[in-house]
Design a protein around this motif. Structure first.
Motif, PDB file in Angstrom:
ATOM      1  N   ASN A  81       0.865  -1.151   0.012  1.00 30.34           N
ATOM      2  CA  ASN A  81       0.047   0.033   0.008  1.00 30.34           C
ATOM      3  C   ASN A  81       0.934   1.203   0.121  1.00 30.34           C
ATOM      4  O   ASN A  81       2.086   1.182   0.373  1.00 30.34           O
ATOM      5  N   TYR A  82       0.496   2.299  -0.518  1.00 30.18           N
ATOM      6  CA  TYR A  82       1.231   3.533  -0.959  1.00 30.18           C
ATOM      7  C   TYR A  82       0.372   4.837  -0.353  1.00 30.18           C
ATOM      8  O   TYR A  82      -1.053   4.720  -0.470  1.00 30.18           O
ATOM      9  N   ALA A  83       0.869   5.753  -0.036  1.00 29.33           N
ATOM     10  CA  ALA A  83       0.539   7.041   0.050  1.00 29.33           C
ATOM     11  C   ALA A  83      -0.034   7.344  -1.176  1.00 29.33           C
ATOM     12  O   ALA A  83       0.454   7.170  -2.158  1.00 29.33           O
ATOM     13  N   ASP A  84      -1.288   8.217  -1.193  1.00 26.85           N
ATOM     14  CA  ASP A  84      -1.875   8.665  -2.566  1.00 26.85           C
ATOM     15  C   ASP A  84      -0.828   9.583  -3.186  1.00 26.85           C
ATOM     16  O   ASP A  84      -0.820   9.561  -4.597  1.00 26.85           O
ATOM     17  N   SER A  85      -0.030  10.364  -2.458  1.00 27.00           N
ATOM     18  CA  SER A  85       0.916  11.239  -3.079  1.00 27.00           C
ATOM     19  C   SER A  85       1.891  10.605  -3.992  1.00 27.00           C
ATOM     20  O   SER A  85       2.408  11.449  -4.858  1.00 27.00           O
ATOM     21  N   VAL A  86       2.149   9.410  -3.751  1.00 23.34           N
ATOM     22  CA  VAL A  86       3.317   8.779  -4.469  1.00 23.34           C
ATOM     23  C   VAL A  86       2.788   7.523  -5.380  1.00 23.34           C
ATOM     24  O   VAL A  86       3.529   6.869  -6.101  1.00 23.34           O
ATOM     25  N   LYS A  87       1.544   7.286  -5.495  1.00 18.07           N
ATOM     26  CA  LYS A  87       1.064   5.964  -6.416  1.00 18.07           C
ATOM     27  C   LYS A  87       1.200   6.265  -7.629  1.00 18.07           C
ATOM     28  O   LYS A  87       1.281   7.674  -8.253  1.00 18.07           O
ATOM     29  N   GLY A  88       1.838   5.578  -8.384  1.00 19.29           N
ATOM     30  CA  GLY A  88       2.208   5.388  -9.876  1.00 19.29           C
ATOM     31  C   GLY A  88       3.443   5.951 -10.211  1.00 19.29           C
ATOM     32  O   GLY A  88       4.247   5.968 -11.161  1.00 19.29           O
ATOM     33  N   ARG A  89       4.284   6.750  -8.909  1.00 19.85           N
ATOM     34  CA  ARG A  89       5.463   7.056  -9.158  1.00 19.85           C
ATOM     35  C   ARG A  89       6.551   6.369  -8.258  1.00 19.85           C
ATOM     36  O   ARG A  89       7.908   6.235  -8.759  1.00 19.85           O
ATOM     37  N   PHE A  90       6.427   5.732  -7.021  1.00 23.72           N
ATOM     38  CA  PHE A  90       7.175   5.015  -6.372  1.00 23.72           C
ATOM     39  C   PHE A  90       6.699   3.455  -6.415  1.00 23.72           C
ATOM     40  O   PHE A  90       5.625   3.140  -6.537  1.00 23.72           O
ATOM     41  N   THR A  91       7.713   2.781  -6.083  1.00 27.49           N
ATOM     42  CA  THR A  91       7.530   1.310  -5.911  1.00 27.49           C
ATOM     43  C   THR A  91       8.234   0.685  -4.928  1.00 27.49           C
ATOM     44  O   THR A  91       9.589   0.764  -4.918  1.00 27.49           O
ATOM     45  N   VAL A  92       7.589   0.038  -3.942  1.00 30.70           N
ATOM     46  CA  VAL A  92       8.225  -0.573  -2.791  1.00 30.70           C
ATOM     47  C   VAL A  92       8.291  -2.267  -3.282  1.00 30.70           C
ATOM     48  O   VAL A  92       7.569  -2.748  -3.812  1.00 30.70           O
ATOM     49  N   SER A  93       9.734  -2.674  -3.000  1.00 29.02           N
ATOM     50  CA  SER A  93       9.909  -4.419  -3.169  1.00 29.02           C
ATOM     51  C   SER A  93      10.807  -4.767  -2.120  1.00 29.02           C
ATOM     52  O   SER A  93      11.273  -4.005  -1.201  1.00 29.02           O
ATOM     53  N   ARG A  94      10.562  -6.135  -1.865  1.00 32.03           N
ATOM     54  CA  ARG A  94      11.578  -6.847  -0.863  1.00 32.03           C
ATOM     55  C   ARG A  94      12.093  -8.029  -1.153  1.00 32.03           C
ATOM     56  O   ARG A  94      11.460  -8.722  -2.040  1.00 32.03           O
ATOM     57  N   ASP A  95      13.203  -8.354  -0.737  1.00 27.72           N
ATOM     58  CA  ASP A  95      13.821  -9.695  -0.798  1.00 27.72           C
ATOM     59  C   ASP A  95      13.855 -10.451   0.414  1.00 27.72           C
ATOM     60  O   ASP A  95      14.407 -10.140   1.446  1.00 27.72           O
ATOM     61  N   ASN A  96      12.872 -11.126   0.511  1.00 30.93           N
ATOM     62  CA  ASN A  96      12.604 -12.006   1.920  1.00 30.93           C
ATOM     63  C   ASN A  96      13.874 -12.706   2.380  1.00 30.93           C
ATOM     64  O   ASN A  96      14.150 -13.050   3.497  1.00 30.93           O
ATOM     65  N   ALA A  97      14.811 -13.170   1.359  1.00 33.71           N
ATOM     66  CA  ALA A  97      15.948 -14.181   1.561  1.00 33.71           C
ATOM     67  C   ALA A  97      16.940 -13.323   2.268  1.00 33.71           C
ATOM     68  O   ALA A  97      17.707 -13.652   2.969  1.00 33.71           O
ATOM     69  N   LYS A  98      17.171 -11.990   1.400  1.00 34.65           N
ATOM     70  CA  LYS A  98      17.959 -11.060   2.141  1.00 34.65           C
ATOM     71  C   LYS A  98      17.724 -10.076   3.036  1.00 34.65           C
ATOM     72  O   LYS A  98      18.472  -9.362   3.526  1.00 34.65           O
ATOM     73  N   ASN A  99      16.624 -10.157   3.509  1.00 32.65           N
ATOM     74  CA  ASN A  99      15.867  -9.308   4.480  1.00 32.65           C
ATOM     75  C   ASN A  99      16.072  -7.685   4.398  1.00 32.65           C
ATOM     76  O   ASN A  99      16.621  -6.836   5.160  1.00 32.65           O
ATOM     77  N   THR A 100      15.878  -7.528   2.894  1.00 33.59           N
ATOM     78  CA  THR A 100      16.066  -6.117   2.379  1.00 33.59           C
ATOM     79  C   THR A 100      14.516  -5.526   1.918  1.00 33.59           C
ATOM     80  O   THR A 100      13.839  -6.124   1.396  1.00 33.59           O
ATOM     81  N   VAL A 101      14.507  -4.434   1.857  1.00 37.14           N
ATOM     82  CA  VAL A 101      13.423  -3.614   1.359  1.00 37.14           C
ATOM     83  C   VAL A 101      13.839  -2.460   0.648  1.00 37.14           C
ATOM     84  O   VAL A 101      14.711  -1.771   1.001  1.00 37.14           O
ATOM     85  N   ASP A 102      13.381  -1.966  -0.651  1.00 35.28           N
ATOM     86  CA  ASP A 102      14.019  -1.149  -1.586  1.00 35.28           C
ATOM     87  C   ASP A 102      12.707  -0.155  -1.813  1.00 35.28           C
ATOM     88  O   ASP A 102      11.343  -0.630  -1.878  1.00 35.28           O
ATOM     89  N   LEU A 103      12.896   1.155  -2.298  1.00 32.99           N
ATOM     90  CA  LEU A 103      11.978   1.980  -2.620  1.00 32.99           C
ATOM     91  C   LEU A 103      12.453   2.562  -4.074  1.00 32.99           C
ATOM     92  O   LEU A 103      13.393   3.386  -3.706  1.00 32.99           O
ATOM     93  N   GLN A 104      11.957   2.236  -4.878  1.00 30.52           N
ATOM     94  CA  GLN A 104      12.257   2.995  -6.297  1.00 30.52           C
ATOM     95  C   GLN A 104      11.280   4.173  -6.442  1.00 30.52           C
ATOM     96  O   GLN A 104      10.184   4.153  -6.505  1.00 30.52           O
ATOM     97  N   MET A 105      11.843   5.422  -6.427  1.00 31.06           N
ATOM     98  CA  MET A 105      11.246   6.659  -6.706  1.00 31.06           C
ATOM     99  C   MET A 105      11.647   7.448  -8.101  1.00 31.06           C
ATOM    100  O   MET A 105      12.527   7.591  -8.388  1.00 31.06           O
ATOM    101  N   ASN A 106      10.486   7.424  -8.893  1.00 31.99           N
ATOM    102  CA  ASN A 106      10.520   8.191  -9.998  1.00 31.99           C
ATOM    103  C   ASN A 106       9.806   9.264 -10.131  1.00 31.99           C
ATOM    104  O   ASN A 106       8.973   9.529  -9.428  1.00 31.99           O
ATOM    105  N   SER A 107      10.009  10.131 -11.167  1.00 33.68           N
ATOM    106  CA  SER A 107       9.205  11.424 -11.519  1.00 33.68           C
ATOM    107  C   SER A 107       9.251  12.078  -9.949  1.00 33.68           C
ATOM    108  O   SER A 107       8.039  12.600  -9.620  1.00 33.68           O
ATOM    109  N   LEU A 108      10.555  12.323  -9.315  1.00 31.16           N
ATOM    110  CA  LEU A 108      10.310  13.136  -8.261  1.00 31.16           C
ATOM    111  C   LEU A 108      10.084  14.588  -8.416  1.00 31.16           C
ATOM    112  O   LEU A 108      10.329  15.093  -9.064  1.00 31.16           O
ATOM    113  N   LYS A 109       9.284  15.000  -7.049  1.00 29.42           N
ATOM    114  CA  LYS A 109       8.808  16.412  -7.072  1.00 29.42           C
ATOM    115  C   LYS A 109       9.578  16.993  -6.116  1.00 29.42           C
ATOM    116  O   LYS A 109       9.915  16.088  -4.951  1.00 29.42           O
TER     117      LYS A 109
END
Length: 121
Positions: free
Chosen positions: A58-86
């Motif tokens: 789930n995303y804040a309305d202000s970032v929907k369509g621009r940000f993508t969150v992902s995780r790697d359960n094997a590595k215990n990592t979480v990333d946030l790809q931020m595009n079209s930054l304002k």
């Protein structure tokens, strides 16, 4: 003890992209939600995006369509790809992870140290 190490913040022009990463290590039995919050000067810390172990997001309305969150359960990592930054995305971004140290322990919220994201021309 649990450590969260963040990386990837910086200065970017409007319309640009950044990728934030967070790695959890230490006494970890299982991880539930992983996500990102942000706090701009003089404002409260707000949810940006979060993801469950099965990939529900789930995303804040202000970032929907621009940000993508992902995780790697094997590595215990979480990333946030931020595009079209304002410029209004400028804030300190904090990694947040819900971790259980053992199967008999409750889940506990852990926070990263924060990483500055500045969007400016």
């Amino acid at each position: 003890q649990v450590q969260l190490v963040e990386s990837g913040g910086g200065l970017v022009h409007p319309g640009g992209s950044l990728r934030l990463s967070c790695a959890a290590s230490g006494s970890i039995s299982s991880i539930y939600t992983m996500g990102w919050y942000r706090q701009a000067p003089g404002k409260q810390r707000d949810l940006v995006a979060r993801i469950t172990p099965n990939g529900s997001t789930n995303y804040a309305d202000s970032v929907k369509g621009r940000f993508t969150v992902s995780r790697d359960n094997a590595k215990n990592t979480v990333d946030l790809q931020m595009n079209s930054l304002k410029p209004e995305d400028t804030a300190v971004y904090y990694c947040n992870v819900l971790i259980r140290a053992s199967m008999y322990s409750p889940f506990v919220d852990y926070w990263g140290q924060g990483t500055q994201v500045t969007v400016s021309s």
